[in-house]
Scaffold this active site. Structure first.
Site, mmCIF file in Angstrom:
data_model
loop_
_atom_site.group_PDB
_atom_site.id
_atom_site.type_symbol
_atom_site.label_atom_id
_atom_site.label_comp_id
_atom_site.label_asym_id
_atom_site.label_seq_id
_atom_site.Cartn_x
_atom_site.Cartn_y
_atom_site.Cartn_z
ATOM 1 N N GLU A 118 -50.269 15.595 -27.076
ATOM 2 C CA GLU A 118 -51.764 16.468 -26.533
ATOM 3 C C GLU A 118 -51.154 15.430 -24.919
ATOM 4 O O GLU A 118 -50.811 15.168 -24.447
ATOM 5 C CB GLU A 118 -52.714 15.790 -27.582
ATOM 6 C CG GLU A 118 -53.096 15.745 -28.546
ATOM 7 C CD GLU A 118 -53.981 14.923 -29.046
ATOM 8 O OE1 GLU A 118 -54.605 14.172 -28.509
ATOM 9 O OE2 GLU A 118 -54.689 15.220 -30.305
ATOM 10 N N CYS A 178 -53.837 13.098 -18.403
ATOM 11 C CA CYS A 178 -53.153 12.058 -18.772
ATOM 12 C C CYS A 178 -52.866 12.648 -19.373
ATOM 13 O O CYS A 178 -52.297 13.859 -20.517
ATOM 14 C CB CYS A 178 -54.018 10.992 -19.565
ATOM 15 S SG CYS A 178 -53.928 10.114 -20.971
ATOM 16 N N CYS A 203 -46.412 7.429 -32.353
ATOM 17 C CA CYS A 203 -46.254 6.463 -31.062
ATOM 18 C C CYS A 203 -46.212 5.640 -31.962
ATOM 19 O O CYS A 203 -46.621 5.156 -33.208
ATOM 20 C CB CYS A 203 -47.265 5.705 -30.070
ATOM 21 S SG CYS A 203 -47.461 4.159 -29.286
ATOM 22 N N CYS A 210 -51.182 0.776 -32.219
ATOM 23 C CA CYS A 210 -52.729 0.143 -32.371
ATOM 24 C C CYS A 210 -53.080 0.504 -33.243
ATOM 25 O O CYS A 210 -53.851 1.830 -33.310
ATOM 26 C CB CYS A 210 -53.014 0.959 -30.956
ATOM 27 S SG CYS A 210 -52.061 -0.237 -29.865
ATOM 28 N N CYS A 212 -55.807 3.155 -31.965
ATOM 29 C CA CYS A 212 -56.218 3.809 -31.479
ATOM 30 C C CYS A 212 -55.097 4.964 -32.621
ATOM 31 O O CYS A 212 -54.656 5.306 -33.401
ATOM 32 C CB CYS A 212 -54.617 3.667 -30.050
ATOM 33 S SG CYS A 212 -53.716 5.500 -30.492
ATOM 34 N N CYS A 219 -56.971 9.977 -27.038
ATOM 35 C CA CYS A 219 -55.410 10.011 -27.642
ATOM 36 C C CYS A 219 -54.628 10.012 -29.192
ATOM 37 O O CYS A 219 -55.106 9.244 -30.121
ATOM 38 C CB CYS A 219 -54.396 8.515 -27.409
ATOM 39 S SG CYS A 219 -54.209 8.973 -25.582
#
Length: 346
Positions: free
Chosen positions: A83, A96, A103, A107, A110, A328
């Site tokens: 994205e 962004c 990832c 986190c 997230c 995100c």
């Protein structure tokens, strides 16, 4: 067939005047095909088309927010998804971009972290997000003057590809961005921060996603945080500043009842003492299944006041595109196999 955007502008396949023409078409005109490059000879266009492709994406979807932000969901040629977010303001246009599919930082608050890690993006897949968003918004690529490596992924774990993408963004014959308007955000990898500091010709800005001033809280919300202590991260930030002379930004997502207590504000202020820095307090952009909620306006203000009273340069960064799933990974997470590539539309 190679992706042309993976190449540094100085390595483009043509020479002299023809190379400048090719770069003009790609990065200034935003041409989507070699056939559109009408001032190049037909046989040259045909040869380029046999050896290179301009488009890193198989499919592009958009979700538009009432505040003007636009979430772009890209399906890559291997079926994986990632994205980018376009954010127009009165005085600037910001994008962004992602550096990975998924990832590995994980986190807990997230949406991208919940996806797991798919793969690194190539330089052309990173830069291609800028060109695709410009085309989708009907603007010239060079009208996007502000960029943050703050989308899906940890840029410092895809270091070489991210650095080449940054050099393409900054190259005067490519997108010609200002290094003052390009920011790299990292979860806090000391080796990568020091390596970035040594990139003398780059000069882009650094943001560290700290999110907590104490180890117990940080490891709770960033499960991989135990690999690098806050002490190590802060030492790297100070070395970065000593080497580059540049201010360091600290990103701090406000999670209600987790990292928004006043004692944590005081501890954060202590960590930053003597460092030229700025703190961005970020109200959490909620998503289904996160298990977290954003701090209230009153709690954010109290945290802000506590930092300001201790001399910390601080601001509140308001989330854009909440109704478009602009945090995100929120769109990709809704696709059952966005990381593995086994997508229904594949």
């Amino acid at each position: 067939m190679r992706l042309l955007l993976d190449l540094h502008p100085d390595s483009y396949p043509l020479e002299g005047f023809r190379r400048r023409q090719l770069l003009e078409w790609v990065f200034v005109q935003g041409a989507g095909s070699f056939d559109a490059m009408t001032n190049l000879p037909a046989d040259l266009r045909a040869k380029l088309g046999e050896e290179y492709t301009l488009n890193p994406f198989r499919e592009i979807e958009t979700v538009r927010s009432t505040d003007g932000s636009v979430k772009y969901l890209f399906t890559l040629h291997d079926g994986r998804q990632m994205e980018a977010v376009y954010m127009p303001y009165l005085d600037r246009r910001t994008i962004c971009v992602s550096t990975m599919v998924g990832c590995p930082a994980k986190c807990a608050f997230c949406a991208t972290g919940a996806m797991g890690f798919g793969r690194n993006l190539t330089p052309g897949e990173i830069v291609g997000q800028v060109l695709a968003v410009a085309g989708g918004e009907g603007i010239a690529p060079r009208e996007l003057r502000n960029l943050v490596f703050m989308g899906m992924g940890e840029p410092l774990l895809n270091y070489d590809h991210t650095m080449l993408a940054a050099r393409i963004l900054l190259h005067p014959q490519a997108l010609g961005m200002s290094k003052r308007r390009v920011t790299l955000s990292t979860v806090g990898l000391p080796k990568g921060i020091r390596r970035l500091a040594a990139e003398d010709d780059l000069g882009i800005k650094l943001a560290i996603s700290l999110h907590a001033p104490d180890e117990e809280t940080r490891q709770r919300i960033i499960p991989t945080g135990h690999r690098n202590s806050i002490v190590e991260i802060m030492a790297a930030a100070r070395e970065y500043q000593a080497t580059t002379g540049r201010r360091v930004t600290f990103e701090y997502s406000m999670l209600r009842g987790v990292n928004d207590q006043l004692w944590q504000a005081r501890e954060l202020a202590g960590l930053l003492r003597g460092l030229v820095s700025h703190v961005n307090l970020i109200p959490m952009n909620p998503w289904d299944g996160s298990g977290f909620e954003s701090s209230t306006e009153e709690e954010i203000q109290a945290f802000y006041d506590e930092l300001e009273a201790r001399g910390v340069d601080v601001s509140v960064r308001r989330s854009r595109g909440k109704d478009a799933g602009a945090a995100c990974g929120q769109l990709a997470l809704k696709r059952p196999d966005a990381v593995t590539g086994n997508i229904a539309s594949a």
